[in-house]
Design an enzyme around this catalytic site. Structure first.
Site: not given
Ligand code: NAD
Ligand code: UGA
Length: 454
Positions: A85, A156, A159, A271, A274
């Site tokens: 979530v 996770e 990217a 991410c 935050k």
């Molecule tokens: P997201 O907002 O796209 O998805 C989260 C989902 O969880 C939503 O669809 C929401 O409706 C659902 N949810 C919330 N509360 C719920 C509940 N009680 N029961 C069922 N569903 C529920 O978020 P995301 O980008 O997938 O990120 C999820 C987590 O993974 C975060 O902690 C984030 O930091 C981490 N993360 C994200 C990325 C990324 O690239 N987006 C990469 C690595 C880690």
């Molecule tokens: C990042 C991490 O790379 C993932 O490993 C991680 O899982 C994820 O956050 C997460 O926790 O959400 P993401 O945010 O999807 O992934 O994309 P990135 O490729 O890391 O780029 C992040 C931002 O940095 C982008 O706006 C990108 O344009 C910028 N960036 C990246 C730069 O400005 N310069 C660089 O050299 C690389």
């Protein structure tokens, strides 16, 4: 094995699709409270754009991959529950603006104890503050049914834009658990899923707290690199040095490495900001103000970079943008995604709007999200997927996202249709500055000397 994932977002959706693809004998279900999101996962128009995702989903959906809103059933039938979530920055009360908002995680835990009828392994897939597993365990073990839950941390690292590639071929898979025999068994059960396609040496097991903290630290280190080079890009612009030359040569040192040194208009995505703010909050909470201040500066430099980009535009365009049309090339926070969360395009657009510029936003995948992000700016902002339309009659182009599409446009044709003098501010080091200068543009590549005709 029955695998459940709670949260069908950018992580839960693709991660479970790849697990289902690689483990055809496991039944994988992804549930969410968001019914329209689940409906989209079950349709031909998936809720997120990610290269290769549609193919994986098409192969597995309704075979051993199911997207559903039936959370009680999903929990009842699951052996392993991944919790994916959202954990956004808390915007109220204690820790507002920095701490992680854990309400969705706790609600998930409460759903698990409401509907579970047997012991389960609960996997933290969301990014969480270090020691969250302790709180999660307490909530789960408050159940009156005598059920036992093993908590495993499996952050996770995918990217966006390369999620499927990252999931299929990860640098590492991290699994943290308690140093008890049950804890080790739970870690091994989760590792067993990944062993189907990830080489053993890439599956790293650690203690729970190290695993939780490693995720925050990995993101902080990546973002720190970007803020480091962005801070130096400002110095390059003052001194005539070229940030691309500086980072290329610095990165040749194998201790530094070439990746993630690209200067730009700032990092976005849901991410980095935050997670660093969460790290800052944790350091403050544990009485480490100097450490907190150190990491907070990474976010400050990022905000400064977007502000600086617009200030440079204003200065170059004779200190007034009022009534001028600016074509924004790109709104997604990076290429190959429609995600605009924390995209620097949002801050740039708002600053340009405050200068009374007319902004034409162009993006191949992110226009719907851009419209939501800018819903309060009804006047002075238009949207188009066509860069030629966006640039027609414009005084300037600002490149915000590194989409390949923007690299190979017919810039001579674009130049002819623009107001003169025509400016291009390349916030991503994307285009060939020399060639555009020859066409007639005044070119401002971020972190490099400007090429002008004045
Ligand atoms: P997201 O907002 O796209 O998805 C989260 C989902 O969880 C939503 O669809 C929401 O409706 C659902 N949810 C919330 N509360 C719920 C509940 N009680 N029961 C069922 N569903 C529920 O978020 P995301 O980008 O997938 O990120 C999820 C987590 O993974 C975060 O902690 C984030 O930091 C981490 N993360 C994200 C990325 C990324 O690239 N987006 C990469 C690595 C880690
Ligand atoms: C990042 C991490 O790379 C993932 O490993 C991680 O899982 C994820 O956050 C997460 O926790 O959400 P993401 O945010 O999807 O992934 O994309 P990135 O490729 O890391 O780029 C992040 C931002 O940095 C982008 O706006 C990108 O344009 C910028 N960036 C990246 C730069 O400005 N310069 C660089 O050299 C690389």
């Amino acid at each position: 094995m029955n695998i459940l994932c709670i949260g069908a977002g950018y992580v839960g959706g693709p991660t479970m699709a790849v697990i289902a693809d690689q483990c055809p004998d496991h039944r994988v279900t992804v549930v969410d409270i968001n019914t329209s999101r689940i409906a989209a996962w079950n349709s031909d128009s998936l809720p997120i754009y990610e290269p290769g995702l549609a193919e994986v989903v098409a192969r597995c959906r309704n075979r051993n991959l199911f997207y559903s809103t039936d959370i009680p059933r999903g929990i009842r039938e699951a052996d392993i529950i991944f919790v994916s979530v959202n954990t956004p920055t808390k915007m109220f009360g204690a820790g507002a603006g920095k701490a992680a908002d854990l309400q969705y995680l706790e609600k998930t835990a409460r759903s698990i104890i409401e509907y579970a009828e047997s012991d389960k392994i609960v996997v933290e897939k969301s990014t969480l503050p270090v020691r969250t597993a302790q709180a999660l365990s307490r909530v789960l073990h408050s159940n009156a049914k005598g059920l036992h839950f093993q908590i495993v941390s499996n952050p996770e690292f995918l990217a966006e834009g390369s999620a499927i590639r990252d999931l299929k071929n990860p640098d590492r898979v991290l699994i943290g658990g308690l140093e008890t025999s049950q804890g080790r068994q739970a870690v091994d059960a989760v590792a067993g899923i990944y062993r189907r396609w990830v080489p053993e040496e890439k599956i790293i097991t650690t203690g729970l707290w190290s695993s939780e903290l490693t995720k925050l630290v990995a993101n902080a280190l990546l973002a720190q690199r970007v803020s480091s080079v962005n801070s130096i890009s400002a110095l390059c612009e003052k001194t005539g040095a070229n940030i691309n030359e500086v980072t290329r040569v610095a990165g040749l040192d194998s201790r530094i490495g070439a990746k993630f040194l690209k200067a730009g208009v700032g990092f976005g995505g849901s991410c980095f900001k935050k997670d660093i703010l969460n790290l800052v909050y944790l350091c403050e909470f544990y009485g480490l103000p100097e450490v907190a201040a150190y990491w907070e500066q990474v976010v400050r430099i990022n905000d400064y970079q977007a502000e600086r980009f617009v200030r440079n535009m204003l200065a170059a365009m004779f200190n007034t943008l009022a009534g001028k049309k600016i074509a924004l090339f790109g709104f997604a926070f990076k290429r190959d995604t429609g995600d605009t969360r924390e995209s620097p395009a949002i801050a740039v657009t708002r600053q340009l709007h405050a200068e009374h510029a007319e902004i034409a936003i162009c993006d191949p995948k992110a226009l719907d999200n851009a419209k939501l992000d800018l819903a309060d700016l009804a006047e002075g902002v238009t949207y188009t997927a066509d860069p030629y339309t966006a640039a027609r009659g414009a005084h300037a182009i600002a490149i915000i996202t590194d989409w390949d599409e923007f690299r190979d446009l017919d810039y001579a044709q674009i130049y002819d249709a623009m107001n003169k003098p025509a400016f291009i501010f390349d916030g991503r080091g994307l285009v060939d500055a020399g060639r555009l200068h020859e066409i007639g543009f005044n070119v401002y590549p971020l972190g490099c000397p400007a090429l002008t005709h004045f």
